[in-house]
Design an enzyme around this catalytic site. Structure first.
Site, PDB file in Angstrom:
ATOM      1  N   HIS A 170       0.836  -1.208   0.000  1.00 22.21           N
ATOM      2  CA  HIS A 170       0.000   0.000   0.000  1.00 22.21           C
ATOM      3  C   HIS A 170       0.874   1.263   0.000  1.00 22.21           C
ATOM      4  O   HIS A 170       0.719   2.141  -0.859  1.00 22.21           O
ATOM      5  CB  HIS A 170      -0.891  -0.036   1.254  1.00 22.21           C
ATOM      6  CG  HIS A 170      -1.807   1.136   1.386  1.00 22.21           C
ATOM      7  ND1 HIS A 170      -3.130   1.099   1.034  1.00 22.21           N
ATOM      8  CD2 HIS A 170      -1.595   2.400   1.841  1.00 22.21           C
ATOM      9  CE1 HIS A 170      -3.694   2.266   1.258  1.00 22.21           C
ATOM     10  NE2 HIS A 170      -2.780   3.085   1.750  1.00 22.21           N
ATOM     11  N   GLU A 171       1.800   1.343   0.949  1.00 19.65           N
ATOM     12  CA  GLU A 171       2.631   2.553   1.074  1.00 19.65           C
ATOM     13  C   GLU A 171       3.555   2.728  -0.126  1.00 19.65           C
ATOM     14  O   GLU A 171       3.851   3.864  -0.522  1.00 19.65           O
ATOM     15  CB  GLU A 171       3.441   2.517   2.379  1.00 19.65           C
ATOM     16  CG  GLU A 171       2.595   2.563   3.639  1.00 19.65           C
ATOM     17  CD  GLU A 171       1.648   3.751   3.714  1.00 19.65           C
ATOM     18  OE1 GLU A 171       1.925   4.797   3.078  1.00 19.65           O
ATOM     19  OE2 GLU A 171       0.605   3.627   4.384  1.00 19.65           O
ATOM     20  N   HIS A 178       3.787   6.875  -6.683  1.00 19.63           N
ATOM     21  CA  HIS A 178       3.029   8.024  -7.196  1.00 19.63           C
ATOM     22  C   HIS A 178       3.821   9.315  -6.951  1.00 19.63           C
ATOM     23  O   HIS A 178       3.977  10.156  -7.854  1.00 19.63           O
ATOM     24  CB  HIS A 178       1.667   8.072  -6.490  1.00 19.63           C
ATOM     25  CG  HIS A 178       0.656   8.950  -7.154  1.00 19.63           C
ATOM     26  ND1 HIS A 178      -0.648   9.028  -6.741  1.00 19.63           N
ATOM     27  CD2 HIS A 178       0.749   9.790  -8.209  1.00 19.63           C
ATOM     28  CE1 HIS A 178      -1.306   9.877  -7.512  1.00 19.63           C
ATOM     29  NE2 HIS A 178      -0.470  10.356  -8.407  1.00 19.63           N
ATOM     30  N   HIS A 182       1.790   4.656  -2.818  1.00 19.39           N
ATOM     31  CA  HIS A 182       1.892   6.107  -2.584  1.00 19.39           C
ATOM     32  C   HIS A 182       3.280   6.618  -2.984  1.00 19.39           C
ATOM     33  O   HIS A 182       3.417   7.661  -3.627  1.00 19.39           O
ATOM     34  CB  HIS A 182       1.679   6.418  -1.098  1.00 19.39           C
ATOM     35  CG  HIS A 182       0.283   6.249  -0.608  1.00 19.39           C
ATOM     36  ND1 HIS A 182      -0.813   6.792  -1.242  1.00 19.39           N
ATOM     37  CD2 HIS A 182      -0.211   5.594   0.481  1.00 19.39           C
ATOM     38  CE1 HIS A 182      -1.911   6.486  -0.567  1.00 19.39           C
ATOM     39  NE2 HIS A 182      -1.578   5.756   0.484  1.00 19.39           N
TER      40      HIS A 182
END
Length: 595
Positions: free
Chosen positions: A388-389, A395, A392
């Site tokens: 998940h991290e 991105h 980020h």
């Protein structure tokens, strides 16, 4: 799982290299002094901007000061997060926060000044000073706010009232983080110990129902005791937001919350209406949960315990990273290569140690690189958190690499897309590579529960926020009774009649920090729905979606969030992406039920 007493015991490659920001604290002090000196210079432009050249001088100086301020802030914040007991790091952060207030005050004149100019005058400034091209989109975008920005004197007053307006949030933060003492629970040896948040998150998933109930009652105990005080802080936060919305001439607090992202009220309403129309699979899941647990009554403290027992996967960090790289292979070789570099070059702080901030986050620092904080426990949850991290972080990386500073940051509205795309790819990879029925069932259960938390719970929270703000706008008094009645009603609508309500259920509103940052939680749900749409297309081998998704990751804030998502094939102004996500949830529940 390995337990560490201090950071000295952790291998170097699993710790941040903060010298990437500043090799020495003296370098931090130099940049701090630069911002300190630049701040009064910015104030000096007040009343002096009369042509394009002066406007460019102000904006370029402000960007320099702002970028240095971000850098000194991030460095001190990361130091504090590594050890929240470090008084030297705390003092650095306190100094930067004060400097940030001074910077904000010194530049508060600018927006009222800009909007006092006729748009044709601004365009003539841009024409006479070619260097203003860099800032032109942002300058012209400001005119969208024209009817919501006050004159210079009023803006100065509002700037000074910032601390007072944030008082309810700060008070709740102190109550919630510093003052609250949870009730006691029984230790394995039979002794009573005070519950902590960390203990609660584990105990509420325990196989032993008595332990779950005891932890649940102990956890809610202080919230019930403080319900009137917390209701006062929440009512204050909502009233402040409603008052600010009126002062700034917005039709409603909701529309003020959506304005920055240029999201219509219809998108928000559509999310809630479509979800509630398609809620039956969530009710069905409650029935399955009750049956799987063999209960006569399903209660709130039964909603988090895993339904598949005996699957305790030990996944060491290096192995988890390798699994992630395989799972994300559908995103292409470049994506995977960059991810490898993040680990090798120490962008990630991996392990839990005494005093370290809990949870996980990604923080992208323009001109340096992303910093990812984890508290990795070598289990399945930690694998999902890592993936998940890193979504980020990628991105942040792609936007910073492909955009100038002014458009490199991306809106929170799209922030959850990249992280959730990664999670969908991971669950797909894990399901495709397991032949153990029990493990497969466990994975499905994990993803269903995650879907429930990231999508359905956030939509319910979003409806609670919308309704409480509407109450305030219509003059309905806000108190513990009003909040509890509404929360209990919504919980029943979303989670169904299968759940028998303990008294604690209706006080769920009292423990949610996100309610002090209004109209934010809905973005988790829209981002989640958009990500499922994109990930499913990529897994189907849709090359166009893969290409447009990479473009999306590189786009920063070059367009409004809804427009950026439309380029990937997701149109959130229609019910379709929400319906697709809910269809996916229904399929997961059906497969889990069949297994």
């Amino acid at each position: 799982m390995t337990t560490y007493n201090s950071r000295d015991e952790i291998i170097l490659k699993e710790k941040w290299n903060l010298t990437d920001i500043y090799p020495l604290v003296a370098d931090w002090e130099n940049d701090y002094s630069l911002v300190k000196n630049l701040t009064p210079e910015l104030k000096g432009f007040d009343g002096e901007i009369t042509d394009g050249k002066k406007l460019y001088q102000y904006l370029s100086k402000k960007e320099l000061a702002s970028s240095l301020l971000q850098k000194v802030y991030v460095y001190s914040m990361l130091q504090v997060d590594l050890d929240t007991r470090d008084t030297f790091a705390q003092s650095m952060l306190a100094r930067v926060k004060q400097l940030s207030v001074e910077f904000s005050s010194a530049s508060s004149f600018f927006m009222p000044f800009l909007l006092s100019l006729d748009e044709s005058v601004l365009k003539s400034y841009i024409k006479e000073e070619p260097k203003l091209d860099y800032f032109s989109d942002d300058l012209l975008e400001s005119y969208r706010y024209k009817s919501h920005v006050l004159n210079k004197e009023k803006e100065e007053i509002l700037s000074q009232l910032g601390e007072a307006f944030s008082s309810p949030s700060n008070t709740f933060g102190m109550l919630n983080n510093a003052d609250i003492k949870f009730g006691e629970v029984t230790n394995d040896d039979g002794t009573k110990v005070e519950l902590t948040r960390g203990m609660y998150s584990k105990l509420i998933e325990d196989d032993d129902r008595r332990k779950r109930k005891e932890a649940y009652k102990a956890y809610y105990k202080p919230y019930l005791q403080l319900k009137n005080s917390i209701a006062s802080t929440l009512a204050g936060a909502i009233k402040n937001n409603v008052t600010l919305s009126k002062i700034r001439n917005y039709p409603s607090a909701l529309e003020k919350g959506l304005f920055g992202d240029k999201v219509s009220k219809e998108v928000y309403d559509n999310l809630i209406a479509t979800t509630k129309r398609k809620i039956s699979p969530l009710h069905r899941y409650a029935e399955i949960r009750k049956a799987k647990l063999g209960l006569k009554e399903l209660r709130q403290y039964d909603l988090s315990t895993p339904l598949v027992k005996g699957v305790k996967q030990d996944i060491p960090y290096d192995e988890a990273y390798a699994m992630m790289l395989k799972a994300l292979a559908p995103l292409g070789a470049e994506y995977v290569t960059i991810l490898k570099k993040f680990k090798e070059e120490r962008y990630i702080d991996v392990r839990e140690t005494a005093g370290k901030r809990s949870g996980a986050y990604n923080l992208g620092l323009y001109g340096v690189h992303p910093f990812i904080l984890l508290n990795h426990h070598d289990d399945l949850n930690s694998l999902f958190t890592l993936v998940h991290e890193m979504g980020h972080a990628m991105h942040s990386h792609f936007s910073a690499e492909n955009q100038p500073r002014i458009t490199a940051g991306y809106s929170i509205f799209v922030a959850e897309v990249a992280s959730t795309v990664n999670e969908v790819l991971l669950i797909n990879h894990l399901l495709n590579n397991t032949h153990d029925l029990n493990v497969r069932n466990h994975l499905l259960n994990h993803f269903i529960d995650q879907f429930k938390g990231t999508f359905f719970t956030q939509v319910m929270f979003a409806e609670f926020e919308k309704t409480t703000h509407e109450f305030s706008e219509s003059g309905t008094p806000l108190n513990a009774e009003v909040f509890s009645k509404l929360y209990e009603s919504l919980f029943r609508q979303y989670y169904g009649d299968e759940i028998v309500f303990d008294d604690e259920v209706k006080y769920g509103w009292s423990r949610i920090p996100h309610f002090y940052r209004p109209f934010y939680v809905y973005k988790y749900a829209t981002g989640f729905a958009a990500a499922i749409h994109i990930a499913e297309k990529i897994l189907d081998g849709d090359k166009k979606t893969l290409n447009t998704y990479h473009e999306f990751l590189k786009s920063g804030s070059t367009d409004y969030p809804l427009e950026l998502l439309k380029k990937t094939g997701v149109d959130l102004s229609t019910p379709e992406p929400i319906e697709n996500a809910l269809k996916k949830f229904e399929q997961l529940v059906e497969e889990f039920s069949a297994l």
